[in-house]
Design a protein around this motif. Sequence first.
Motif, short mmCIF file in Angstrom:
data_model
loop_
_atom_site.label_atom_id
_atom_site.label_comp_id
_atom_site.label_asym_id
_atom_site.label_seq_id
_atom_site.Cartn_x
_atom_site.Cartn_y
_atom_site.Cartn_z
N VAL A 9 35.03 49.47 39.62
CA VAL A 9 35.20 48.03 39.52
C VAL A 9 34.27 47.51 38.42
O VAL A 9 33.05 47.71 38.48
CB VAL A 9 34.89 47.32 40.85
CG1 VAL A 9 34.96 45.81 40.68
CG2 VAL A 9 35.84 47.79 41.94
N ASP A 13 36.90 42.52 36.74
CA ASP A 13 37.80 42.66 37.89
C ASP A 13 37.46 41.70 39.03
O ASP A 13 38.22 41.58 39.98
CB ASP A 13 37.75 44.09 38.45
CG ASP A 13 38.19 45.13 37.45
OD1 ASP A 13 39.15 44.88 36.69
OD2 ASP A 13 37.56 46.21 37.42
N THR A 14 36.29 41.06 38.93
CA THR A 14 35.80 40.27 40.06
C THR A 14 36.00 38.77 39.85
O THR A 14 36.23 38.30 38.74
CB THR A 14 34.31 40.55 40.31
OG1 THR A 14 33.55 40.15 39.18
CG2 THR A 14 34.07 42.02 40.61
N VAL A 20 36.46 41.79 44.10
CA VAL A 20 37.65 42.03 43.30
C VAL A 20 38.67 40.93 43.56
O VAL A 20 39.02 40.65 44.72
CB VAL A 20 38.25 43.43 43.60
CG1 VAL A 20 39.61 43.59 42.94
CG2 VAL A 20 37.30 44.52 43.12
N ASN A 24 44.10 41.82 41.12
CA ASN A 24 43.70 43.04 40.42
C ASN A 24 44.02 44.31 41.21
O ASN A 24 44.18 45.38 40.63
CB ASN A 24 42.23 42.97 40.04
CG ASN A 24 42.02 42.03 38.88
OD1 ASN A 24 42.92 41.79 38.07
ND2 ASN A 24 40.84 41.45 38.80
N LYS A 27 47.10 45.59 39.84
CA LYS A 27 46.89 46.33 38.59
C LYS A 27 46.38 47.74 38.89
O LYS A 27 46.81 48.71 38.27
CB LYS A 27 45.88 45.61 37.70
CG LYS A 27 46.38 44.31 37.15
CD LYS A 27 45.30 43.65 36.29
CE LYS A 27 45.75 42.32 35.75
NZ LYS A 27 44.71 41.72 34.89
N PHE A 28 45.46 47.85 39.84
CA PHE A 28 44.93 49.16 40.20
C PHE A 28 46.03 50.10 40.68
O PHE A 28 46.10 51.26 40.28
CB PHE A 28 43.86 49.04 41.29
CG PHE A 28 42.63 48.26 40.92
CD1 PHE A 28 42.30 47.97 39.61
CD2 PHE A 28 41.78 47.81 41.92
CE1 PHE A 28 41.15 47.23 39.28
CE2 PHE A 28 40.63 47.10 41.62
CZ PHE A 28 40.31 46.80 40.30
#
Length: 129
Positions: A9, A13-14, A20, A24, A27-28
């Motif tokens: 992370v 991303d946060t 997070v 996102n 996306k992961f």
Amino acid sequence: MTHSFPLRVYYEDTDLAGIVYYANYLKFIERARTEYVRGLGIDQTALKRDEGLVFAVRRVEADYLAPAKFDDELVVLTTLDAVTGARIVMKQEVTRAGTVLFSALVTLVCLTETGHAARLPANIRLILH
């Protein structure tokens, strides 16, 4: 067979709370699905170029169970749940140290470049079975 995709992370991303941002996770799991399919020997660029077919997400059922934070080391686990003539269903989990933080059931469909539904090519169904 379970595919494992490690990631870390990053600050980007946060959200403001330092966890997070919910979108996102999508996306992961997208990155993990791409690597899973690549690892099976399915070349999505060639599939589009040679057959005019692409995969698209049709449905996502997601559960956010616990937050991931900046600098966490995560692993996305991907398993094949079902394959039909025109759909692929995958179960994906984002984990930290073995704890599931996010879980999703993702339904993919095969589309022509014009956006019409298409059957999965026989060679891809064979790879996935």
